[in-house]
Design a protein around this motif. Structure first.
Motif, short mmCIF file in Angstrom:
data_model
loop_
_atom_site.label_atom_id
_atom_site.label_comp_id
_atom_site.label_asym_id
_atom_site.label_seq_id
_atom_site.Cartn_x
_atom_site.Cartn_y
_atom_site.Cartn_z
N VAL A 4 2.87 11.20 -11.78
CA VAL A 4 1.61 10.62 -11.31
C VAL A 4 1.56 9.15 -11.72
O VAL A 4 1.78 8.81 -12.89
N PHE A 5 1.30 8.29 -10.75
CA PHE A 5 1.06 6.87 -11.01
C PHE A 5 -0.44 6.60 -10.89
O PHE A 5 -1.10 7.06 -9.95
N VAL A 6 -0.96 5.83 -11.83
CA VAL A 6 -2.29 5.22 -11.68
C VAL A 6 -2.03 3.72 -11.64
O VAL A 6 -1.74 3.11 -12.67
N GLY A 7 -2.09 3.15 -10.44
CA GLY A 7 -1.65 1.77 -10.28
C GLY A 7 -2.68 0.89 -9.62
O GLY A 7 -3.70 1.35 -9.10
N LEU A 8 -2.38 -0.41 -9.63
CA LEU A 8 -3.29 -1.40 -9.04
C LEU A 8 -3.51 -1.12 -7.56
O LEU A 8 -4.64 -0.96 -7.11
N SER A 9 -2.42 -1.09 -6.79
CA SER A 9 -2.55 -0.79 -5.36
C SER A 9 -1.19 -0.47 -4.77
O SER A 9 -0.21 -1.15 -5.06
N VAL A 10 -1.16 0.57 -3.95
CA VAL A 10 0.01 0.85 -3.13
C VAL A 10 -0.34 0.69 -1.66
O VAL A 10 0.52 0.50 -0.81
N LEU A 39 -2.64 7.28 -7.65
CA LEU A 39 -4.09 7.18 -7.76
C LEU A 39 -4.47 5.70 -7.81
O LEU A 39 -4.01 4.97 -8.69
N GLU A 40 -5.31 5.29 -6.87
CA GLU A 40 -5.66 3.87 -6.71
C GLU A 40 -7.17 3.69 -6.67
O GLU A 40 -7.86 4.38 -5.92
N ARG A 41 -7.66 2.76 -7.45
CA ARG A 41 -9.09 2.42 -7.40
C ARG A 41 -9.40 1.74 -6.08
O ARG A 41 -8.72 0.81 -5.65
N ASP A 42 -10.44 2.22 -5.41
CA ASP A 42 -10.83 1.68 -4.11
C ASP A 42 -11.62 0.39 -4.34
O ASP A 42 -12.83 0.42 -4.61
N MET A 43 -10.94 -0.75 -4.22
CA MET A 43 -11.56 -2.05 -4.48
C MET A 43 -11.80 -2.79 -3.16
O MET A 43 -10.97 -2.74 -2.25
N TRP A 45 -11.64 -5.92 -2.17
CA TRP A 45 -10.69 -6.93 -1.69
C TRP A 45 -9.41 -6.32 -1.14
O TRP A 45 -8.71 -6.95 -0.36
N TYR A 46 -9.07 -5.11 -1.54
CA TYR A 46 -7.93 -4.43 -0.95
C TYR A 46 -8.35 -3.59 0.27
O TYR A 46 -7.56 -3.41 1.20
N ALA A 47 -9.57 -3.09 0.25
CA ALA A 47 -10.04 -2.24 1.35
C ALA A 47 -9.98 -2.98 2.68
O ALA A 47 -9.69 -2.38 3.72
N GLY A 48 -10.23 -4.29 2.65
CA GLY A 48 -10.20 -5.07 3.88
C GLY A 48 -8.83 -5.59 4.25
O GLY A 48 -8.67 -6.25 5.28
N GLN A 49 -7.83 -5.31 3.41
CA GLN A 49 -6.48 -5.85 3.64
C GLN A 49 -5.42 -4.77 3.44
O GLN A 49 -4.39 -5.02 2.83
N ARG A 50 -5.67 -3.58 3.94
CA ARG A 50 -4.72 -2.48 3.73
C ARG A 50 -3.67 -2.47 4.82
O ARG A 50 -3.94 -2.12 5.97
N ASP A 51 -2.43 -2.87 4.45
CA ASP A 51 -1.35 -2.86 5.42
C ASP A 51 -0.58 -1.54 5.39
O ASP A 51 0.30 -1.32 6.21
N LEU A 52 -0.90 -0.64 4.45
CA LEU A 52 -0.31 0.70 4.43
C LEU A 52 -1.38 1.68 3.91
O LEU A 52 -1.30 2.16 2.78
N PRO A 53 -2.40 1.95 4.72
CA PRO A 53 -3.53 2.75 4.22
C PRO A 53 -3.16 4.19 3.87
O PRO A 53 -3.84 4.81 3.06
#
Length: 360
Positions: A4-10, A39-43, A45-53
């Motif tokens: 399990v990864f808990v990371g900034l963003s994938v 597991l990724e925190r839904d932030m 600034w990433y929600a509007g720029q998801r190139d691999l949702p």
């Protein structure tokens, strides 16, 4: 293994290099038969720029708060063979303490920003890691090698600090045979401490070489920068377009953050990406670079604008192709995501016997 990864963003590569590493690892680990969860925190600034949702490897879950993470994913964390928390995870100290309390498997910290992290810890900044947590994590996977590993154990109390460098997926980065569009290009998010080197090694050569073409790709550059007319600006390139960008260059530039230069042994993923495309890299100088590429044979070093201009002027295509070919061969041998995935599994399994666990 169940990891399990808990990371900034994938899901989003916008303004961060973490996603590229996580994507490569997830793909390679799944291909090797391991079970992977991210597991990724839904932030916002990433929600509007998801190139691999919806990453196609393993399972990815977004969580809206620390409470939701602990409430929804406790069983996954508890039952996994290994739980790896990354740098810059929001509320990272709370997340890390919870993981160390909850997980029955190996706990590890994956630091893609090691020199920055240590600078923060020295200043008492606990944005995503604390000194206590360094001691609690059973394994510290460091983006930086060399003397930093000893320092992590001696000064900060890590029980096991190991080098775990960035990587490239060769399925996405390879020579595609296109004709170069630019003489020199650079890919990277704006950073104030990198900007003087970018100015010296790309913008100044561009001003002096008006007949040549240059490119800078990446977000967050201030509007106040005066770009030469022969420098093309590209605001953001998602990872699927990185390979094409490199292939469209005769040479590509690597510029290193100040903390990484001071620490040494901190290769950027951009080095491996460009080299996998067989595009010769012109890099600034830092200690340990020769451990990853043979200087002058697999990579070129530039200390000032005149050296950059000399490379652009004096290196003919046959020599340029040879440098790129040798760099690609080195990357395919040592720095692929599959190689790193195997390293990761070996590191995690090496911890288990020391803790009296039975490897899965």
């Amino acid at each position: 293994m169940d990891i399990v990864f808990v990371g900034l963003s994938v899901t989003s590569s916008w303004g961060n290099g973490h996603a590229t590493n996580y994507r490569g690892l997830m793909r390679a680990l799944e291909a090797a038969g391991h079970v992977v969860t991210f597991l990724e925190r839904d932030m916002p600034w990433y929600a509007g720029q998801r190139d691999l949702p919806a990453p196609p490897w393993g399972e990815t879950f977004l969580y809206g708060s620390f409470d939701e993470l602990t409430r929804t994913h406790a069983d996954r964390v508890r039952e996994a063979d290994a739980v790896i928390v990354g740098s810059y995870v929001p509320q990272g100290v709370a997340v890390g303490n919870w993981v160390c309390r909850t997980a029955r498997g190996v706990t590890a910290f994956y630091d893609i920003d090691t020199p920055v992290t240590l600078e923060k810890l020295e200043a008492g900044d606990q944005e995503y890691l604390s000194r206590e947590l360094v001691r609690r994590y059973e394994l510290y996977l460091s983006f930086t090698g060399g003397p930093t590993l000893e320092r992590l154990e001696r000064e900060f109390g890590s029980p096991r600090a190991r080098a775990f460098y960035c990587m490239v997926d060769p399925d996405g980065y390879y020579p595609d045979g296109r004709e170069p569009r630019w003489d020199l290009g650079y890919l990277g998010t704006y950073s104030a401490d990198r900007q003087p080197s970018l100015d010296e090694l790309l913008l100044q050569p561009a001003m002096a070489e008006s007949s040549r073409r240059f490119a800078v790709a990446g977000p967050q550059y201030p509007q106040t920068i005066d770009w030469p007319l022969n420098v093309e600006r590209i605001e953001h390139l998602p990872p699927p377009r990185h390979g094409g960008f490199y292939n469209a260059q005769r040479f590509t530039l690597n510029v290193t953050r100040t903390q990484m230069i001071q620490a040494g042994c901190s290769p950027s993923v951009r080095l491996f990406e460009a080299a996998a495309c067989a595009v010769p890299v012109i890099s600034d100088r830092w200690t340990g670079l020769g451990e990853f590429f043979r200087l002058d044979s697999e990579i070129l070093i530039a200390d000032d604008r005149d050296q950059v201009r000399g490379y652009l002027r004096d290196i003919a295509d046959p020599q340029r192709h040879d440098i790129g070919r040798r760099a690609r061969e080195r990357v395919l041998r040592d720095h692929t995501a599959h190689a790193r995935a195997a390293e990761l599994v070996a590191l995690l399994q090496s911890v288990e016997p020391a803790l009296g666990r039975s490897p899965t």
